[in-house]
Design a protein around this motif. Structure first.
Motif, PDB file in Angstrom:
ATOM      1  N   ARG A 142      43.809 -42.092  77.789  1.00  0.00           N
ATOM      2  CA  ARG A 142      42.945 -43.253  77.646  1.00  0.00           C
ATOM      3  C   ARG A 142      42.934 -43.714  76.195  1.00  0.00           C
ATOM      4  O   ARG A 142      42.679 -42.940  75.293  1.00  0.00           O
ATOM      5  CB  ARG A 142      41.520 -42.931  78.091  1.00  0.00           C
ATOM      6  CG  ARG A 142      40.575 -44.105  77.822  1.00  0.00           C
ATOM      7  CD  ARG A 142      39.267 -43.967  78.498  1.00  0.00           C
ATOM      8  NE  ARG A 142      38.426 -45.123  78.221  1.00  0.00           N
ATOM      9  CZ  ARG A 142      37.506 -45.586  79.033  1.00  0.00           C
ATOM     10  NH1 ARG A 142      37.316 -44.992  80.175  1.00  0.00           N
ATOM     11  NH2 ARG A 142      36.775 -46.616  78.727  1.00  0.00           N
ATOM     12  N   TYR A 147      39.907 -58.523  74.829  1.00  0.00           N
ATOM     13  CA  TYR A 147      39.598 -57.107  74.665  1.00  0.00           C
ATOM     14  C   TYR A 147      38.208 -56.848  75.206  1.00  0.00           C
ATOM     15  O   TYR A 147      37.256 -57.542  74.839  1.00  0.00           O
ATOM     16  CB  TYR A 147      39.688 -56.701  73.189  1.00  0.00           C
ATOM     17  CG  TYR A 147      41.060 -56.936  72.606  1.00  0.00           C
ATOM     18  CD1 TYR A 147      42.048 -55.977  72.718  1.00  0.00           C
ATOM     19  CD2 TYR A 147      41.368 -58.132  71.976  1.00  0.00           C
ATOM     20  CE1 TYR A 147      43.319 -56.199  72.201  1.00  0.00           C
ATOM     21  CE2 TYR A 147      42.629 -58.367  71.466  1.00  0.00           C
ATOM     22  CZ  TYR A 147      43.596 -57.401  71.580  1.00  0.00           C
ATOM     23  OH  TYR A 147      44.852 -57.617  71.080  1.00  0.00           O
ATOM     24  N   LEU A 183      39.610 -52.637  74.687  1.00  0.00           N
ATOM     25  CA  LEU A 183      40.812 -52.396  75.489  1.00  0.00           C
ATOM     26  C   LEU A 183      41.441 -53.715  75.914  1.00  0.00           C
ATOM     27  O   LEU A 183      40.742 -54.644  76.336  1.00  0.00           O
ATOM     28  CB  LEU A 183      40.470 -51.554  76.720  1.00  0.00           C
ATOM     29  CG  LEU A 183      39.787 -50.211  76.453  1.00  0.00           C
ATOM     30  CD1 LEU A 183      39.462 -49.521  77.758  1.00  0.00           C
ATOM     31  CD2 LEU A 183      40.674 -49.324  75.588  1.00  0.00           C
ATOM     32  N   HIS A 208      45.544 -52.331  79.686  1.00  0.00           N
ATOM     33  CA  HIS A 208      44.620 -51.237  79.988  1.00  0.00           C
ATOM     34  C   HIS A 208      43.532 -51.650  80.973  1.00  0.00           C
ATOM     35  O   HIS A 208      42.385 -51.224  80.860  1.00  0.00           O
ATOM     36  CB  HIS A 208      43.970 -50.732  78.685  1.00  0.00           C
ATOM     37  CG  HIS A 208      44.960 -50.201  77.700  1.00  0.00           C
ATOM     38  ND1 HIS A 208      45.264 -50.872  76.544  1.00  0.00           N
ATOM     39  CD2 HIS A 208      45.725 -49.093  77.724  1.00  0.00           C
ATOM     40  CE1 HIS A 208      46.177 -50.184  75.865  1.00  0.00           C
ATOM     41  NE2 HIS A 208      46.478 -49.098  76.556  1.00  0.00           N
TER      42      HIS A 208
END
Length: 939
Positions: free
Chosen positions: A579, A687, A691, A696
């Motif tokens: 992660r 984002y 992320l 992601h």
């Protein structure tokens, strides 16, 4: 809606949540499952009933060995005696025959009307004229060829006798010196030759027939028969090559059921390189019976006599006329008494059982496509369900249903006595069915990736079911039974899973039929080594294909069906990744991207500069940062490309509710779709919690909540069950989960009156919207997207929902789209007006009203005669006032706030009332709706 610090849920937590949901869903669909399982029940029962009727028919006296009352002792007392001599051809098959009877060997003689004659399609003038057919005097033709014509003619001349001679003292032996034949169709065996028991004439072949050439022949074996034998003359014709013979045979061959232009020959011989030291011959024989007639395959029973005749001709030519090999009789092997057994399950089971098992395919397929069509799959994914748990539980779920289905099917078929199940080894059956249903589920997962509509998938699925059965029964089975068909192509066809299933059931059926007829067992493990048994190769093909297709299905699902999809090389990109924990700087990603921002929008420019500054920082506290996010849809059917989102830059800290306003088609839904992973951005990025949404999204889903524009719910699950499922996905457990669910239900007024335990399909539109909002907020997501959450709600429910959102935004970022200005002003800390794919302004409601609505709206209604006086009054109050509405005495004006005082307006109105009638008047400040209309029209 409940505070939790559990963090993202683990693989097994997600799997447990999905398993519980599926079990509940399955329980609600118990009736559908019962109907599914009843299908093989009904089929098996129909087979049993039909089998019983058939057995009853076969047990009749007319179907058993023939019997007759006979006076055995000569005392006048009749006793019932059964045996072959009292049976017809059908009954003889069931009789005990310890010493089978002897029958003279026969030739297969063409019927008089079919014997070869001259015709338009056969260009041989040495054949007789077709007038002989009307008198029944046509000869039987024997064609011959070879390397030595002289030898061939001599051998052909010695094949048939010149006269018919019978020795009364040794009748059977004397018949062996003659060439007897019949035009009857031979049967499966020779216990009783049909030529001697049917109403037909025997023939004997000679070089030349006399005028009265019918003789009486007596045959005494177990049964004594008196038959008439008619002479038929032979016609021996030389052909220059075997190809000429093939041409004549083909042109005279029986075409289907038609009797036209048939020119059958008795036999044809190719003596090849035969000489005194070498006897080498090829024989053509007649097999032209009506299409589909099973008796045609037994013509070879009368071929031995043709071989014997030519062999004797060869011996007599080289060894003298006294040298012969007598072919005295033919007889069958002894047999015990038997019963005619016809097992319908083995005869029809291959096709029917193929349909029964394939029926599971559209069931699995439509279930998968339904979740895709209703966007339930992506809804679960947006709330944190990973692909791994989804695949594992969904696969196990369908496998369990399939195993139960097949187990019940086999057990029920065995209990009611279907030999298809009882004779074959259960171990082989279990392995075969287990591998196939796994393969079938893998195929369903793969095919589901290419469908988005349940109706289309259902139609295609059932076409595949019935098409596979019919093609298997009428095409593939013929290839399997045809020994000349290449075995390699059989393997290629079996790569199609439906044909693999059909082949396996076909092998079970063949062994069942043989075992039932012979009174033995069916297929055993040892039979798999038999070269003619295709079960072994089928098991290998299905096992390998199961593993390969499962991998391919997962890969295709990741690339095509998982939200916005992944790169075809995603497995390389994600290999070994954990992660992500650091915030990525997108400076390189911004190069070359266009920025669609007008310089006269300082608030939008300020927001962009804020975003650029945040991107340079090593970390950020903002929950959402959109960096020049763009979406362009390619042009289709000659239309230009559509710029749906034009470079959005936006930053949202936790605790802020950002409202997106805009007309229909402005691009709000496209923006939300990119943020929640339904579509990929054309350029730019965003984002969420640091992320990147492009790379992601799977991690972003674990901290995200979504209330979609359209309610994505399971019709048969209750509101409580929905919240329990999504709560478990957000890692809520035990008492914390129960408490969170109850608080969520209470907050949206779905707790009292049993509403929480009512199926969602029975909810009103407003109740579904409230449930969708509760789902989006359960589990404490850090980012929430609400697409018109209050649509369809009554005023009381809308006010209550607003309070829920106000409490929820305290520790999370919320992006909300709405067409209600009242809702936007009540809930949103900041607003953005979205027009034609770009932000036109950003700010809180007061700022926007102050910036775009710096005027009062004055309205007055009078009679038509005094409209001008109203205009003059307004101009005195505000020289720059602008009339925006005028009809039937009602006028509306916008007056700049810096030019007028409210007290002056009231004073002017009082004066006007004293001069002329004023029916109504009003003074209002600028509303958010006025701002929206002004900005939208300006854009």
């Amino acid at each position: 809606m409940a505070d939790t610090s559990h963090g993202p849920s683990s693989f097994w937590t997600q799997a447990d949540a999905l398993l519980r949901k599926n079990l509940t869903y399955q329980k609600r669909n118990a009736k559908t499952n019962c109907r599914l399982i009843l299908f093989p029940f009904i089929l098996c029962i129909l087979l049993v009933i039909t089998q019983s009727l058939l057995d009853h028919e076969l047990n009749k006296a007319s179907r058993k060995c023939g019997c007759k009352d006979v006076d055995i002792n000569g005392n006048g007392q009749l006793e019932k005696v059964c045996g072959l001599q009292y049976s017809d051809a059908f009954q003889a098959a069931t009789c005990s025959i310890p010493s089978p009877p002897q029958w003279p060997p026969l030739l297969q003689i063409p019927a008089p009307q079919y014997r070869a004659v001259r015709s338009e399609v056969i260009p041989f003038t040495d054949l007789p004229n077709d007038s002989c057919r009307s008198t029944g005097s046509c000869p039987v033709t024997i064609l011959f060829t070879g390397n030595n014509q002289s030898l061939g003619e001599n051998l052909a001349g010695n094949m048939f006798p010149s006269s018919f001679t019978v020795n009364s003292s040794n009748y059977m032996d004397s018949l062996a010196y003659n060439a007897l034949g019949s035009d009857t169709e031979p049967k499966r065996d020779n216990f009783i030759d049909p030529a001697f028991i049917e109403n037909s004439t025997l023939y004997y072949v000679q070089h030349q027939c006399a005028s009265n050439s019918t003789l009486s022949i007596s045959v005494q074996s177990v049964i004594e028969f008196q038959k008439e034998a008619a002479c038929v003359q032979d016609l021996k014709l030389w052909r220059n090559s075997s190809s000429e013979i093939n041409e004549q045979l083909f042109k005279g061959y029986r075409k289907g059921n038609s009797d036209e232009k048939i020119n059958e020959i008795l036999a044809a011989y190719d003596f090849l390189n035969s000489n005194g030291n070498n006897f080498n011959v090829s024989i053509w024989y007649n097999s032209t019976y009506k299409e589909g007639d099973i008796q045609g395959q037994f013509n070879y029973l009368r071929v031995p006599r043709f071989v014997n005749l030519v062999s004797n001709a060869y011996l007599q030519f080289f060894q003298g006329p006294g040298t012969k090999m007598l072919f005295e009789f033919v007889k069958e092997m002894p047999k015990a008494a038997s019963k005619i057994n016809v097992d319908l399950a083995s005869l029809l089971g291959t096709l029917f059982f193929t349909w029964v098992i394939l029926q599971l395919f559209p069931v699995v397929l439509t279930s998968l496509v339904y979740e895709k069509q209703q966007k339930l799959r992506i809804m679960m994914k947006m709330h944190g369900l990973g692909d791994g748990p989804y695949w594992m539980i969904s696969y196990a779920y369908f496998l369990s249903i399939s195993l139960m289905y097949m187990l019940v099917f086999v057990i029920f078929g065995s209990v009611i006595g279907l030999k298809f199940f009882t004779l074959n080894d259960y171990g082989i059956q279990i392995v075969f069915y287990f591998i196939y249903i796994n393969l079938q589920i893998s195929v369903a997962f793969l095919v589901a990736a290419f469908f988005s509509n349940v109706k289309t998938a259902t139609v295609v699925g059932y076409i595949g079911v019935f098409g596979t059965g019919l093609l298997g029964g009428f095409l593939f089975a013929n290839f399997v039974e045809d020994s000349s068909f290449p075995r390699g192509w059989i393997i290629v066809l079996e790569l199609y899973p439906g044909f693999s299933l059909y082949r396996g059931l076909y092998e079970f059926s063949q062994y069942t039929f043989t075992g039932n007829a012979m009174g033995t067992h069916g297929m055993r493990w040892g039979n798999l080594s038999d070269s003619k048994n295709g079960m072994r190769q089928v098991l290998i093909i299905m096992f390998v294909e199961w593993l390969v297709l499962l991998f391919v299905a997962y890969y295709v699902d990741q690339v095509l069906s998982s939200g916005s999809g992944k790169s075809p090389l995603f497995f390389l990109q994600n290999f070994g990744k954990k992660r992500p924990s650091s915030f990525r700087k997108p400076s390189l990603q911004r190069q070359g991207s266009k920025v669609f921002v007008d310089m006269d929008k300082p608030d939008v420019i300020q927001e962009r500069e804020k975003v650029e500054q945040l991107l340079l920082e090593p970390s950020t506290t903002h929950a959402i940062i959109c960096d020049n996010l763009q979406k362009v849809y390619p042009g289709r059917d000659g239309n230009p490309e559509k710029l749906a989102v034009r470079g959005i830059s936006l930053a949202l800290p936790p605790g802020e509710c950002f409202g997106m306003l805009g007309p229909n088609g402005a691009g709000k839904t496209s923006f939300i779709s990119m943020m929640i992973g339904l579509t990929k951005p054309t350029s730019g990025t965003a984002y969420v919690q640091g992320l990147d949404i492009r790379t992601h999204m799977d991690w972003i889903y674990t901290s995200m909540g979504v209330c979609p524009q359209h309610d994505l719910l399971w019709e048969t699950l209750t509101g409580r069950e929905h919240l329990l499922f999504y709560g478990r996905l957000k890692n809520l457990k035990g008492s914390a989960l129960i408490q969170a669910v109850e608080e969520s239900l209470r907050s949206v007024n779905l707790f009292n009156g049993g509403v929480a335990d009512k199926q969602a399909g029975k909810y009103s539109g407003g109740m579904k919207r409230r449930l969708s909002v509760a789902i989006s907020l359960i589990g404490d997501p850090k980012v929430v997207y609400m697409d018109e959450p209050s649509t369809g709600l009554d005023p009381a429910s809308r006010s209550n929902l607003w309070n829920v959102v106000k409490r929820a935004k305290q520790d999370r970022a919320i992006i909300l789209t709405t067409h209600s200005m009242e809702e936007a002003e009540a809930l949103c800390d900041r607003l953005g007006v979205f027009v034609d794919g770009s932000l036109q302004c950003i700010g809180n409601p007061k700022e926007l009203k102050g910036r775009y609505g710096g005027s009062y709206v004055f309205t007055m209604t009078t009679s038509l005669d005094h409209e001008q006086e109203v205009v003059m009054m307004v101009q005195q109050l505000s020289p720059n006032a602008e009339r925006t509405y005028h009809t039937s005495g009602t006028q509306k004006f916008e007056m700049p706030k810096n030019e007028v005082r409210i007290a002056d307006v009231f004073h002017a109105v009082e004066i006007a009332k004293s001069r002329f009638p004023v029916f109504a008047w009003g003074l209002s400040d600028t509303t958010l709706e006025d701002v929206f209309i002004k900005v939208a029209n300006g854009a």
